[in-house]
Motif scaffolding. Sequence first.
Motif, mmCIF file in Angstrom:
data_model
loop_
_atom_site.group_PDB
_atom_site.id
_atom_site.type_symbol
_atom_site.label_atom_id
_atom_site.label_comp_id
_atom_site.label_asym_id
_atom_site.label_seq_id
_atom_site.Cartn_x
_atom_site.Cartn_y
_atom_site.Cartn_z
ATOM 1 N N TYR A 1 -2.234 5.996 -10.180
ATOM 2 C CA TYR A 1 -2.015 5.136 -11.355
ATOM 3 C C TYR A 1 -1.821 3.704 -10.877
ATOM 4 N N GLY A 2 -2.335 2.746 -11.646
ATOM 5 C CA GLY A 2 -2.092 1.336 -11.383
ATOM 6 C C GLY A 2 -2.798 0.841 -10.128
ATOM 7 N N THR A 3 -2.220 -0.201 -9.548
ATOM 8 C CA THR A 3 -2.783 -0.815 -8.339
ATOM 9 C C THR A 3 -1.681 -0.942 -7.294
ATOM 10 N N PRO A 4 -1.450 0.102 -6.501
ATOM 11 C CA PRO A 4 -0.381 0.033 -5.499
ATOM 12 C C PRO A 4 -0.716 -0.989 -4.415
ATOM 13 N N PRO A 5 0.252 -1.779 -3.982
ATOM 14 C CA PRO A 5 0.016 -2.672 -2.849
ATOM 15 C C PRO A 5 0.005 -1.861 -1.560
ATOM 16 N N ARG A 6 -0.760 -2.304 -0.573
ATOM 17 C CA ARG A 6 -0.651 -1.617 0.718
ATOM 18 C C ARG A 6 0.701 -1.932 1.355
#
Length: 379
Positions: A171-176
Amino acid sequence: MLNTYLSREAAQKLRHGAFWLRREDILSMDGTPTAGEPTQLRDEEGHVLGLGDVDLESSYAVRRLGLPEESAEGLIPRHVRHALERRARLLDDPRFCRLVNDDGDGLPGLIVDRYDTHFVVQTLTRAMDARLEEITRAIVEVAGASSVLLRNDSPRRQQLGLAPQRPHVLYGTPPRWCRLLELGARFTVDLTYGQNTGYHYDQRELRRFLARLAQGARVLDPCCNVGGLFVHAGLHGARQILAYDGNPDSADLARENAEANGLLGRVRVERASTLAVLRGAQDTFDLVLLDTQEVGSHEDFIEHVRLALKRTRHGGRLLLAGYHPPLARGAFEELVAESCEREQRIAFRLARFGLPPDHPLPVNSPGAEYLSAMALEVN
């Protein structure tokens, strides 16, 4: 809902608080449940014992999901909500913690670590693999997640007979890379490729105790990962720190975290394997920090501890963490004693540590206590 009938002895175990049973404890089943489909657990007379996941391919074929009065409907969000409330009561900063810890939060085979609004999930049973959509929805709706990342690339899945998977977004856009706060320290961690889910929340009690050990100390950390231990040593007065990690990305993050906490003048971080550091060092140190997560056997563990003792000065301290597996249950202290005997050093245990409060465990499941740690004074 399918029914699973259990032997008299197994039913008694569940009534006394057991959280898992083996295949031979099953008398009969109405049918074969699909992965992620809870079954009603019953005794020989048909009395309801609670909800469970049943996987006949697993060494723990029955895993407790709920109490007799619990409904299967809404089970995942209900347990996630309870886990959130529990952390709010127990932790100074529940934004950064383990949110769901397997059986300890009533969700066997599910691990969820929280990094503020970003959440990292690991599943360790076929049932939880099948529930990923429901798990993700619960984390978003109940915990307010802005992103959810799946990290099923751990060796533990292979040990359990489950196929490893590449990290991927649920879900969403996880940061590395993500920042976290813990006990007054600031860290940048790698959520996508870092060890476990990026950070060892399970070592929090060790970090807390470093305040008692580090003042004025010269410190060696031969396996620093992102610096979770040595940073706290520096913040509590260590005068010099030598830190190493064999992974170049981890070493870079450790260097960055030393700088973020104002320690660059006292810390040197280099890339090298743990054994190479311990075998090659000539000096002795006031405080040695040894995380043995990478060891593969009892003999390997003894070799690491023996070499760490060699690097600890007379009257110095060794902070040591061991993991089960590869160590057998109850073997930690015995293996430490054998290491001291082989190195001809006398050691006094100053403190012993287990898992912190955001890693709750059922009281009758010693096998779930996977971390053993202690602080030693070495003479």
